[in-house]
Design a protein around this motif. Structure first.
Motif, PDB file in Angstrom:
ATOM      1  N   THR A 377       0.867  -1.177   0.000  1.00 61.20           N
ATOM      2  CA  THR A 377       0.000   0.000   0.000  1.00 61.20           C
ATOM      3  C   THR A 377       0.905   1.228   0.000  1.00 61.20           C
ATOM      4  O   THR A 377       1.576   1.511   0.992  1.00 61.20           O
ATOM      5  CB  THR A 377      -0.892   0.008   1.263  1.00 61.20           C
ATOM      6  OG1 THR A 377      -1.530  -1.249   1.350  1.00 61.20           O
ATOM      7  CG2 THR A 377      -1.921   1.119   1.192  1.00 61.20           C
ATOM      8  N   ALA A 378       0.931   1.907  -1.137  1.00 64.42           N
ATOM      9  CA  ALA A 378       1.857   3.033  -1.259  1.00 64.42           C
ATOM     10  C   ALA A 378       1.200   4.172  -2.024  1.00 64.42           C
ATOM     11  O   ALA A 378       0.315   3.959  -2.842  1.00 64.42           O
ATOM     12  CB  ALA A 378       3.125   2.586  -1.975  1.00 64.42           C
ATOM     13  N   GLU A 379       1.647   5.388  -1.728  1.00 67.23           N
ATOM     14  CA  GLU A 379       1.139   6.555  -2.458  1.00 67.23           C
ATOM     15  C   GLU A 379       2.213   7.642  -2.475  1.00 67.23           C
ATOM     16  O   GLU A 379       3.156   7.610  -1.686  1.00 67.23           O
ATOM     17  CB  GLU A 379      -0.137   7.092  -1.792  1.00 67.23           C
ATOM     18  CG  GLU A 379       0.101   7.523  -0.356  1.00 67.23           C
ATOM     19  CD  GLU A 379      -1.155   8.009   0.344  1.00 67.23           C
ATOM     20  OE1 GLU A 379      -2.051   8.515  -0.345  1.00 67.23           O
ATOM     21  OE2 GLU A 379      -1.204   7.894   1.576  1.00 67.23           O
ATOM     22  N   VAL A 380       2.041   8.589  -3.402  1.00 67.58           N
ATOM     23  CA  VAL A 380       2.946   9.737  -3.448  1.00 67.58           C
ATOM     24  C   VAL A 380       2.380  10.808  -2.520  1.00 67.58           C
ATOM     25  O   VAL A 380       1.200  11.130  -2.607  1.00 67.58           O
ATOM     26  CB  VAL A 380       3.075  10.296  -4.881  1.00 67.58           C
ATOM     27  CG1 VAL A 380       3.961  11.532  -4.898  1.00 67.58           C
ATOM     28  CG2 VAL A 380       3.621   9.226  -5.817  1.00 67.58           C
ATOM     29  N   VAL A 381       3.215  11.323  -1.620  1.00 70.14           N
ATOM     30  CA  VAL A 381       2.760  12.417  -0.747  1.00 70.14           C
ATOM     31  C   VAL A 381       3.738  13.583  -0.844  1.00 70.14           C
ATOM     32  O   VAL A 381       4.898  13.405  -1.219  1.00 70.14           O
ATOM     33  CB  VAL A 381       2.622  11.977   0.740  1.00 70.14           C
ATOM     34  CG1 VAL A 381       1.598  10.870   0.897  1.00 70.14           C
ATOM     35  CG2 VAL A 381       3.972  11.546   1.304  1.00 70.14           C
TER      36      VAL A 381
END
Ligand SMILES: *Cc1c(COP(=O)(O)O)cnc(C)c1O
Length: 456
Positions: A377-381
């Motif tokens: 579970t990954a996202e750009v922040v």
């Protein structure tokens, strides 16, 4: 105690343990002595454990313990790390990464070189000539000298110019640099006497004026590089201090800390006084580090008036603090990039500081895609990178980060740290954050593999 003896007899002999195929294979790599030492240590520990009441460990456990020890010894203690922390000059991670040109220059002189040999004259020369020319051209200084680091440079300058006499410094600049390096202690060590003037928050040029007397050796200005004071504060400028010093025939020595050669304001940060500005303002000697905002190897750089540099060169500490050929080569190549006006393209820390936001975001997106493909579970922040290394306190660079959400970010961070290569990220709000800004492009494939292994 018969059962204790029986337990001890269950432990194999040194030879029996060494004969295990796994340990034989490791011995082929490590050599006989380390394998023998590991097996002896493991057996000694087992005997101690048995004597204090534990059961004898079984054979496979002893083999595994010895193997782990030999493997650890085979690994160099100092090893590469991928810095995904977003702190560009991470002191714990070795500050500035060197440029390709600096690495190549080190390799070229690693065997024999003309380190202290004048090829033209065919006789002994000075190791300091190699960096002096380029330092003169890049900074405009009359002369230059190198030491192993800036702490050494300050110690040398004060020892050579002020031992037994007074050094006038503002109370607001009696700073601790880190690692317990405190300006008042260095002054004491040099044999100079401290004459502090002004107050913690406000010092004026006239405070220096009234403090100067027959015993004064020099005026010292220390850049407060790792903290910031705000509010009701005042410090005299370098130009004002130079005026006070020169009116009395005294030198002004400035410890600039980072030693930046480029304008940090062009990169969206506060303007950090540059080495060139400091000299133009009238400083007689300026000292700074090679591995902070210069982006080169660990070194202390001293530039300024020729007769002062000559006095330092004659001092016995110069020999004790001298730099080696690899440092001189790396520093020369790093400075050559500035001389050619290509530092922003070639010096890694400036490439990191100047990395366009879109490029950082693109890399973070690419990492996130890979992490998602691995089932994470990954996202750009959005977030911030910092310059670090005791320079530009409070200044940040907007960045894009790959944020990983896992059950235990601490456990994942530990697996990444202990991997090969080690990866250092940072944990914020229960997420592991990876900042592309501080990861060299050529390390990206290794980083993604390390993530794959750590997540498996
Ligand atoms: C970092 C720093 C030093 C110490 O420099 P090193 O190269 O780490 O020895 C000394 N003075 C100032 C103001 C610094 O910022």
């Amino acid at each position: 105690m018969p059962d204790l003896q029986a337990e001890l007899r269950r432990l194999p002999s040194v030879d029996a343990l060494l004969g295990h195929p796994e340990l034989l294979a490791l011995e082929a790599e490590s050599g006989r002595e380390p394998a023998l030492a590991a097996v002896r240590e493991v057996l000694d520990e087992a005997r101690r454990a048995v004597r204090s009441g534990a059961a004898a460990p079984d054979h496979p456990a002893l083999v595994a313990a010895a193997a782990e020890r030999i493997r650890a010894w085979l690994q160099p203690s100092l090893r590469p790390v991928i810095n995904a922390s977003g702190v560009i000059l991470q002191t714990n991670l070795g500050r500035a990464p060197l440029s390709a040109a600096a690495l190549a220059a080190m390799a070229r002189v690693a065997a024999y070189s003309n380190l202290e040999y004048d090829l033209e004259a065919g006789r002994r020369g000075s190791r300091y000539v190699h960096a002096e020319g380029v330092l003169q051209r890049v900074t405009g200084a009359e002369a230059a000298l190198l030491t192993n680091n800036n702490a050494g440079a300050i110690l040398l300058a004060l020892s050579a110019l002020a031992a037994g006499r007074e050094v006038v410094i503002s109370r607001g600049q009696l700073v601790e640099i880190g690692g317990g390096f405190r300006i008042p202690d260095v002054l004491l060590q040099s044999g100079a006497r401290l004459m502090e003037v002004g107050t913690t928050n406000r010092t004026y040029a006239r405070d220096f004026e009234v403090a100067c007397g027959a015993e004064t050796a020099l005026l010292l200005q220390v850049h407060t590089s790792n903290f910031r004071v705000s509010g009701f504060v005042h410090q005299p400028t370098t130009a004002e201090l130079a005026k006070v010093a020169h009116a009395r025939g005294l030198p002004l020595v400035v410890d600039l800390g980072s030693g930046v050669l480029l304008d940090t304001a062009a990169f969206g940060m506060a303007h950090e006084p540059t080495v060139q500005e400091c000299l133009q303002a009238g400083a007689d000697l300026v000292t700074f580090s090679g591995d902070k905002l210069l982006g080169g190897p660990q070194a202390g750089i001293i530039i300024g008036r020729a007769e002062l540099v000559a006095a330092l060169r004659r001092h016995p500490l110069t020999r004790a603090l001298r730099v080696d050929k690899l440092t001189i080569a790396a520093l020369g190549a790093t400075l050559a990039a500035y001389q050619a006006g290509r530092a922003v393209q070639e010096v890694p820390i400036w490439r990191m500081i100047g990395a366009p936001a879109a490029e950082v975001r693109r890399r973070a997106r690419r990492w996130v895609r890979r992490l998602r493909a691995l089932g994470a579970t990954a996202e750009v922040v959005r977030g911030v990178s910092t310059v670090g290394g005791g320079s530009l306190p409070g200044e940040t660079l907007p960045t894009s980060l790959a944020a990983l959400r896992v059950a235990s970010p601490d456990a994942l961070a530990r697996r990444l740290r202990l991997g090969d290569p080690a990866v250092i990220g940072r944990i914020e709000e229960e997420r592991l954050l990876l900042d592309p800004r501080t990861v060299l492009p050529e390390q990206e494939a290794d980083l993604l593999h390390a993530l794959e292994r750590a997540l498996a």
